[in-house]
Design an enzyme around this catalytic site. Sequence first.
Site, short mmCIF file in Angstrom:
data_model
loop_
_atom_site.label_atom_id
_atom_site.label_comp_id
_atom_site.label_asym_id
_atom_site.label_seq_id
_atom_site.Cartn_x
_atom_site.Cartn_y
_atom_site.Cartn_z
N ARG A 1 -1.51 -0.75 -8.44
CA ARG A 1 -2.86 -0.33 -8.08
C ARG A 1 -2.86 1.20 -8.13
O ARG A 1 -1.99 1.84 -7.53
CB ARG A 1 -3.20 -0.80 -6.67
CG ARG A 1 -4.55 -0.27 -6.18
CD ARG A 1 -4.71 -0.41 -4.69
NE ARG A 1 -4.58 -1.79 -4.25
CZ ARG A 1 -4.19 -2.13 -3.02
NH1 ARG A 1 -3.88 -1.22 -2.13
NH2 ARG A 1 -4.07 -3.40 -2.69
N ASP B 1 0.85 -1.20 0.00
CA ASP B 1 0.00 0.00 0.00
C ASP B 1 0.88 1.25 0.00
O ASP B 1 2.02 1.21 0.49
CB ASP B 1 -0.86 0.05 1.28
CG ASP B 1 -2.01 -0.96 1.26
OD1 ASP B 1 -2.27 -1.57 0.21
OD2 ASP B 1 -2.64 -1.11 2.32
P1 FDA Z 1 -14.10 9.62 -4.42
O1 FDA Z 1 -13.62 9.76 -3.01
O2 FDA Z 1 -14.06 10.80 -5.32
O3 FDA Z 1 -15.57 9.03 -4.36
C1 FDA Z 1 -16.37 8.84 -5.51
C2 FDA Z 1 -17.71 8.26 -5.07
O4 FDA Z 1 -17.49 6.98 -4.52
C3 FDA Z 1 -18.41 9.05 -3.97
O5 FDA Z 1 -19.16 10.10 -4.50
C4 FDA Z 1 -19.23 7.98 -3.33
O6 FDA Z 1 -20.40 7.77 -4.08
C5 FDA Z 1 -18.35 6.77 -3.41
N1 FDA Z 1 -17.53 6.60 -2.18
C6 FDA Z 1 -16.24 6.93 -2.02
N2 FDA Z 1 -15.79 6.63 -0.78
C7 FDA Z 1 -16.84 6.11 -0.14
C8 FDA Z 1 -17.03 5.63 1.19
N3 FDA Z 1 -16.03 5.64 2.09
N4 FDA Z 1 -18.27 5.17 1.51
C9 FDA Z 1 -19.27 5.16 0.60
N5 FDA Z 1 -19.15 5.61 -0.67
C10 FDA Z 1 -17.97 6.08 -1.02
N6 FDA Z 1 -5.31 5.15 -0.68
C11 FDA Z 1 -4.01 5.36 -0.42
O7 FDA Z 1 -3.62 6.51 -0.16
N7 FDA Z 1 -3.13 4.31 -0.41
C12 FDA Z 1 -3.52 3.04 -0.72
O8 FDA Z 1 -2.69 2.12 -0.71
C13 FDA Z 1 -4.89 2.81 -1.01
N8 FDA Z 1 -5.35 1.55 -1.29
C14 FDA Z 1 -6.66 1.40 -1.73
C15 FDA Z 1 -7.11 0.16 -2.16
C16 FDA Z 1 -8.38 0.02 -2.69
C17 FDA Z 1 -8.85 -1.32 -3.17
C18 FDA Z 1 -9.25 1.16 -2.76
C19 FDA Z 1 -10.62 1.06 -3.37
C20 FDA Z 1 -8.82 2.38 -2.30
C21 FDA Z 1 -7.54 2.51 -1.75
N9 FDA Z 1 -7.10 3.73 -1.27
C22 FDA Z 1 -5.77 3.91 -0.98
C23 FDA Z 1 -8.08 4.83 -0.99
C24 FDA Z 1 -8.18 5.81 -2.13
O9 FDA Z 1 -7.01 6.58 -2.22
C25 FDA Z 1 -9.38 6.76 -1.93
O10 FDA Z 1 -9.20 7.47 -0.74
C26 FDA Z 1 -10.72 6.07 -1.86
O11 FDA Z 1 -10.78 5.02 -2.80
C27 FDA Z 1 -11.85 7.07 -2.19
O12 FDA Z 1 -11.67 7.60 -3.48
P2 FDA Z 1 -12.55 7.15 -4.75
O13 FDA Z 1 -11.63 6.87 -5.87
O14 FDA Z 1 -13.46 6.07 -4.38
O15 FDA Z 1 -13.33 8.47 -5.19
#
Ligand code: FDA
Length: 305
Positions: free
Chosen positions: A182, A132
Amino acid sequence: MEQILKNFFLFMGKNKVATKMAKKYGLRFGAGRFVAGASLESTLETIRKLNEEGLEVTIDHLGEFVDNEEETNEMTNHCIEAIKSIANQGLNSQLSLKLTSMGLDISRELVIRNMKRIMEVADSYDVFVTIDMEDEARCQATIDIFKELKSQYDNIGTVLQSYLYRTVEDIQDLDSLNPNLRLVKGAYKESPSVAFPQKKDVDENFKKIIKMHLLNGNYTAIATHDDAMIAYTKELVKEHNIPLDQFEFQMLYGIRIDAQRKLRDEGYTMRVYVPYGKDWYGYFMRRLAERPANVAFVLKGIFGK
Ligand code: FDA
């Protein structure tokens, strides 16, 4: 208001006293919605159920910012036990881990020693390991350690974050290793001197790095809950005839479960990131920071509906 809450949860996530209390008292405040369980045994059961539904998994034994050698050894032993259990039970799961739980903040020698112990076992049991990405202050060290391990082990990948200005260059720099990466937006509180402060820039950069890494021919995990980023990826792979086995989608356990199943039904590889363990507090606070609407679940957890 949303920004104030976001900063509050990110700040609370680094509170050491709260972290210690949380470890002692077990999963509370609705954290069970995002954390599979406190033990490996119950988590193996969760993996099995997800696998039966056609979802692939990566598990993460929670723990970060560990500051003593003994604890890093325990974390390492735990990862090794998890790898063996996954393989022996025939489960479809990878392993994710954080270098600060392997001793990154103590010494490079320690973290490399712990990681090599894990990678030897992962190699022989054929389990893929993803490092990560943590906060920006640790990004270069994480990439350096990834490069060193990648030169010896094939089944290792890491994570790059689209909110950092440096990431486009990192994608270029790592390309010669053909890494399995990732890609995420990024979850930590960062200064505007190193990260895009505006969400629209983070999103644009996310699209840019997805495109670069896929068109470079490398395996790409697009880890997001954002429909716009998912739609962008689908269009891109169609336009460039990128095969289904060169990429996958990933989402976090407990978040957008319907969207996870929909992608699976459409024939994409969908991997669920399943965190577990006693050290759930920092992870839980970052999930609340991402979406303060989740606070409603916390209040239900505290006040019992
Ligand atoms: P964004 O935050 O813009 O959200 C888009 C939409 O997704 C929202 O409008 C909502 O509908 C939905 N959504 C997002 N988060 C939600 C929640 N908590 N509950 C409900 N709905 C939600 N980060 C990092 O810094 N280091 C890492 O190693 C990782 N590893 C990692 C693995 C995996 C499998 C995932 C999915 C994510 C990570 N992350 C991470 C976290 C990543 O950086 C980020 O903070 C989250 O994925 C939220 O960003 P989104 O891309 O989902 O979009």
